[in-house]
Design an enzyme around this catalytic site. Structure first.
Site, PDB file in Angstrom:
ATOM      1  N   ASN A   6       0.852  -1.187   0.000  1.00 24.49           N
ATOM      2  CA  ASN A   6       0.000   0.000   0.000  1.00 24.49           C
ATOM      3  C   ASN A   6       0.894   1.245   0.000  1.00 24.49           C
ATOM      4  O   ASN A   6       1.702   1.441   0.903  1.00 24.49           O
ATOM      5  CB  ASN A   6      -0.903  -0.030   1.246  1.00 24.49           C
ATOM      6  CG  ASN A   6      -1.847   1.150   1.289  1.00 24.49           C
ATOM      7  OD1 ASN A   6      -1.434   2.289   1.077  1.00 24.49           O
ATOM      8  ND2 ASN A   6      -3.112   0.901   1.564  1.00 24.49           N
ATOM      9  N   HIS A   9       0.880   6.221   1.807  1.00 26.20           N
ATOM     10  CA  HIS A   9       1.682   7.137   2.639  1.00 26.20           C
ATOM     11  C   HIS A   9       2.662   7.965   1.819  1.00 26.20           C
ATOM     12  O   HIS A   9       3.052   9.056   2.241  1.00 26.20           O
ATOM     13  CB  HIS A   9       2.475   6.347   3.685  1.00 26.20           C
ATOM     14  CG  HIS A   9       1.656   5.997   4.902  1.00 26.20           C
ATOM     15  ND1 HIS A   9       0.329   6.303   5.036  1.00 26.20           N
ATOM     16  CD2 HIS A   9       2.003   5.364   6.045  1.00 26.20           C
ATOM     17  CE1 HIS A   9      -0.111   5.873   6.202  1.00 26.20           C
ATOM     18  NE2 HIS A   9       0.887   5.289   6.834  1.00 26.20           N
ATOM     19  N   HIS A  42      -5.706   3.552  -1.956  1.00 22.09           N
ATOM     20  CA  HIS A  42      -7.041   3.894  -1.481  1.00 22.09           C
ATOM     21  C   HIS A  42      -7.320   5.318  -1.916  1.00 22.09           C
ATOM     22  O   HIS A  42      -6.674   6.253  -1.451  1.00 22.09           O
ATOM     23  CB  HIS A  42      -7.072   3.770   0.058  1.00 22.09           C
ATOM     24  CG  HIS A  42      -8.410   4.023   0.669  1.00 22.09           C
ATOM     25  ND1 HIS A  42      -8.636   3.900   2.016  1.00 22.09           N
ATOM     26  CD2 HIS A  42      -9.586   4.397   0.137  1.00 22.09           C
ATOM     27  CE1 HIS A  42      -9.913   4.182   2.281  1.00 22.09           C
ATOM     28  NE2 HIS A  42     -10.503   4.488   1.154  1.00 22.09           N
ATOM     29  N   ARG A  44      -9.529   8.129  -1.413  1.00 18.43           N
ATOM     30  CA  ARG A  44     -10.567   8.530  -0.457  1.00 18.43           C
ATOM     31  C   ARG A  44     -11.388   9.669  -1.027  1.00 18.43           C
ATOM     32  O   ARG A  44     -10.906  10.447  -1.857  1.00 18.43           O
ATOM     33  CB  ARG A  44      -9.921   8.956   0.872  1.00 18.43           C
ATOM     34  CG  ARG A  44      -9.158   7.850   1.564  1.00 18.43           C
ATOM     35  CD  ARG A  44      -8.669   8.301   2.930  1.00 18.43           C
ATOM     36  NE  ARG A  44      -9.751   8.357   3.872  1.00 18.43           N
ATOM     37  CZ  ARG A  44      -9.951   7.490   4.864  1.00 18.43           C
ATOM     38  NH1 ARG A  44      -9.097   6.507   5.057  1.00 18.43           N
ATOM     39  NH2 ARG A  44     -10.971   7.617   5.668  1.00 18.43           N
ATOM     40  N   ARG A  48      -7.298  12.879   0.464  1.00 18.76           N
ATOM     41  CA  ARG A  48      -6.258  13.360   1.382  1.00 18.76           C
ATOM     42  C   ARG A  48      -4.862  12.851   1.001  1.00 18.76           C
ATOM     43  O   ARG A  48      -3.875  13.440   1.375  1.00 18.76           O
ATOM     44  CB  ARG A  48      -6.583  12.977   2.821  1.00 18.76           C
ATOM     45  CG  ARG A  48      -6.526  11.502   3.090  1.00 18.76           C
ATOM     46  CD  ARG A  48      -6.656  11.201   4.545  1.00 18.76           C
ATOM     47  NE  ARG A  48      -7.999  11.411   5.036  1.00 18.76           N
ATOM     48  CZ  ARG A  48      -8.466  10.834   6.150  1.00 18.76           C
ATOM     49  NH1 ARG A  48      -7.679  10.065   6.873  1.00 18.76           N
ATOM     50  NH2 ARG A  48      -9.700  11.015   6.533  1.00 18.76           N
ATOM     51  N   GLU A  69      -8.698   0.343  -3.478  1.00 21.00           N
ATOM     52  CA  GLU A  69      -9.622   0.392  -2.340  1.00 21.00           C
ATOM     53  C   GLU A  69     -10.520   1.610  -2.464  1.00 21.00           C
ATOM     54  O   GLU A  69     -10.034   2.718  -2.743  1.00 21.00           O
ATOM     55  CB  GLU A  69      -8.844   0.533  -1.030  1.00 21.00           C
ATOM     56  CG  GLU A  69      -7.999  -0.640  -0.677  1.00 21.00           C
ATOM     57  CD  GLU A  69      -7.235  -0.384   0.617  1.00 21.00           C
ATOM     58  OE1 GLU A  69      -7.427   0.667   1.258  1.00 21.00           O
ATOM     59  OE2 GLU A  69      -6.430  -1.242   0.983  1.00 21.00           O
ATOM     60  N   THR A 100      -8.482   3.543   8.036  1.00 19.12           N
ATOM     61  CA  THR A 100      -9.688   2.713   8.065  1.00 19.12           C
ATOM     62  C   THR A 100      -9.760   1.994   9.407  1.00 19.12           C
ATOM     63  O   THR A 100      -8.908   1.168   9.718  1.00 19.12           O
ATOM     64  CB  THR A 100      -9.666   1.694   6.902  1.00 19.12           C
ATOM     65  OG1 THR A 100      -9.200   2.372   5.734  1.00 19.12           O
ATOM     66  CG2 THR A 100     -11.031   1.114   6.658  1.00 19.12           C
ATOM     67  N   GLU A 152     -11.094  -9.447   2.898  1.00 18.93           N
ATOM     68  CA  GLU A 152      -9.823  -9.075   3.529  1.00 18.93           C
ATOM     69  C   GLU A 152     -10.121  -8.883   5.009  1.00 18.93           C
ATOM     70  O   GLU A 152     -10.901  -8.009   5.389  1.00 18.93           O
ATOM     71  CB  GLU A 152      -9.257  -7.784   2.935  1.00 18.93           C
ATOM     72  CG  GLU A 152      -7.948  -7.367   3.621  1.00 18.93           C
ATOM     73  CD  GLU A 152      -7.324  -6.090   3.071  1.00 18.93           C
ATOM     74  OE1 GLU A 152      -7.693  -5.666   1.954  1.00 18.93           O
ATOM     75  OE2 GLU A 152      -6.475  -5.525   3.783  1.00 18.93           O
ATOM     76  N   HIS A 191      -3.815  -4.543   7.633  1.00 16.68           N
ATOM     77  CA  HIS A 191      -3.958  -3.423   8.556  1.00 16.68           C
ATOM     78  C   HIS A 191      -3.135  -3.685   9.821  1.00 16.68           C
ATOM     79  O   HIS A 191      -3.375  -4.655  10.527  1.00 16.68           O
ATOM     80  CB  HIS A 191      -5.410  -3.123   8.946  1.00 16.68           C
ATOM     81  CG  HIS A 191      -5.611  -1.659   9.220  1.00 16.68           C
ATOM     82  ND1 HIS A 191      -5.183  -1.075  10.373  1.00 16.68           N
ATOM     83  CD2 HIS A 191      -6.126  -0.672   8.454  1.00 16.68           C
ATOM     84  CE1 HIS A 191      -5.444   0.213  10.312  1.00 16.68           C
ATOM     85  NE2 HIS A 191      -5.998   0.480   9.159  1.00 16.68           N
ATOM     86  N   GLY A 192      -2.174  -2.804  10.036  1.00 18.83           N
ATOM     87  CA  GLY A 192      -1.354  -2.891  11.237  1.00 18.83           C
ATOM     88  C   GLY A 192      -0.317  -3.999  11.215  1.00 18.83           C
ATOM     89  O   GLY A 192       0.311  -4.286  12.236  1.00 18.83           O
TER      90      GLY A 192
HETATM   91  N1  PXP Z   1      -5.961  -3.025   3.984  1.00 22.03           N
HETATM   92  C1  PXP Z   1      -6.869  -2.018   3.982  1.00 22.03           C
HETATM   93  C2  PXP Z   1      -8.259  -2.307   3.517  1.00 22.03           C
HETATM   94  C3  PXP Z   1      -6.515  -0.728   4.414  1.00 22.03           C
HETATM   95  O1  PXP Z   1      -7.437   0.255   4.407  1.00 22.03           O
HETATM   96  C4  PXP Z   1      -5.181  -0.487   4.811  1.00 22.03           C
HETATM   97  C5  PXP Z   1      -4.773   0.883   5.258  1.00 22.03           C
HETATM   98  O2  PXP Z   1      -4.920   1.795   4.252  1.00 22.03           O
HETATM   99  C6  PXP Z   1      -4.265  -1.553   4.761  1.00 22.03           C
HETATM  100  C7  PXP Z   1      -4.689  -2.803   4.376  1.00 22.03           C
HETATM  101  C8  PXP Z   1      -2.828  -1.371   5.128  1.00 22.03           C
HETATM  102  O3  PXP Z   1      -2.709  -1.096   6.479  1.00 22.03           O
HETATM  103  P1  PXP Z   1      -1.307  -0.633   7.074  1.00 22.03           P
HETATM  104  O4  PXP Z   1      -0.986   0.692   6.435  1.00 22.03           O
HETATM  105  O5  PXP Z   1      -1.565  -0.528   8.538  1.00 22.03           O
HETATM  106  O6  PXP Z   1      -0.310  -1.678   6.705  1.00 22.03           O
END
Ligand code: PXP
Length: 255
Positions: A6, A9, A42, A44, A48, A69, A100, A152, A191-192
């Site tokens: 992803n 950032h 993603h 949005r 942003r 996304e 998210t 997911e 995520h995380g």
């Molecule tokens: N999966 C989804 C659906 C997300 O929205 C995000 C964050 O944008 C991620 C994965 C990746 O999460 P992280 O940036 O915490 O690795």
């Protein structure tokens, strides 16, 4: 197991100055060179970080799959249907959230209706579909009912848990991944996830794709910062010899 990187950032840093660097589309090239199986972005509603231009350019330049996304209710669905990425992951979206915060609320009939509509349109365009859900059995039932290709699992609870609690969260993810596969869904997770906590999740056989952003981009600052400072230092030191040679001003870009 596929790793989707992803790159949101990178765009966040660019938008901090509303300039043209760092360019997430160039970051995608590096992620692919590093072995990413795909790129996740993603777009949005509040734009942003990722911009429409990024999605369009990425669709032209990515050599791997793009996982786009978006929130089902947004007009962004039109863009996805026009560009037809390999995969769309439908996510919940709140303006005030930093990231998210949880999976889709599939108990809400209104949400399910919006999702069903989005899934039908995306399927009509030949796009693989995934729903970002919290790891619970009901989410699997609804996802099958809605006709999604994949789920997911939101791994935030796992990532935040400590000690025994983390073991329980992992067990939950593993059980539900098995259940999801048996129900005919592809199972993804994200995520995380970090360099410290990814291994147990990546070892779950039924999970076939991980989406990771924050931790990879954070590490990239550190493994790349030293070189960037050295290159700027070199330019400053060599300034008296280089000032009359504008063609030599840029540091080697590496690609
Ligand atoms: N999966 C989804 C659906 C997300 O929205 C995000 C964050 O944008 C991620 C994965 C990746 O999460 P992280 O940036 O915490 O690795």
């Amino acid at each position: 197991m596929r790793l989707y990187v992803n790159i949101d950032h990178i765009a966040t840093v660019r938008q901090a100055r509303r300039t043209d660097e760092p360019d997430p589309v160039r970051a995608a090239v590096l992620a692919e060179l590093g072995g990413a199986h795909g790129i996740t972005i993603h777009l949005r509603e509040d734009r942003r970080h990722i911009q429409d231009r990024d999605v369009r350019l990425l669709m032209e330049t990515a050599r791997t799959g793009v996982n786009f996304e978006l929130a089902a209710s947004s007009g962004i669905l039109d863009l996805a249907c026009e560009l037809r990425p390999l995969q769309v992951t439908l996510v919940p979206e709140k303006r005030e959230e930093v990231t998210t915060e949880g999976g889709l609320d599939l108990r809400s009939e209104e949400n399910r209706e919006a999702l069903a509509l989005a899934l039908r349109r995306l399927k009509g365009e030949g796009v693989r579909t995934s729903l970002f859900v919290d790891p619970d059995p009901e989410a699997l039932e609804y996802s099958v009912e809605l006709g999604a290709d994949a789920v997911e699992f939101h791994t935030g609870e796992y990532a935040n848990a400590r000690g025994d609690e983390r073991g329980r969260e992992l067990g939950r993810l593993a059980d539900l991944a098995k259940k999801g596969r048996a129900m005919g869904l592809a199972v993804h997770a994200g995520h995380g996830l970090t360099f410290e906590n990814v291994i147990p999740v990546a070892a779950v056989r039924e999970i076939e794709e991980l989406n990771i952003g924050h931790s990879i981009i954070s590490r990239a600052f550190f493994v790349g910062l030293e070189r960037a400072v050295r290159e700027m230092g070199d330019l400053i030191r060599q300034a008296p010899q280089m000032v009359d040679r504008p063609g030599a001003w840029l540091p080697p870009m590496g690609f």
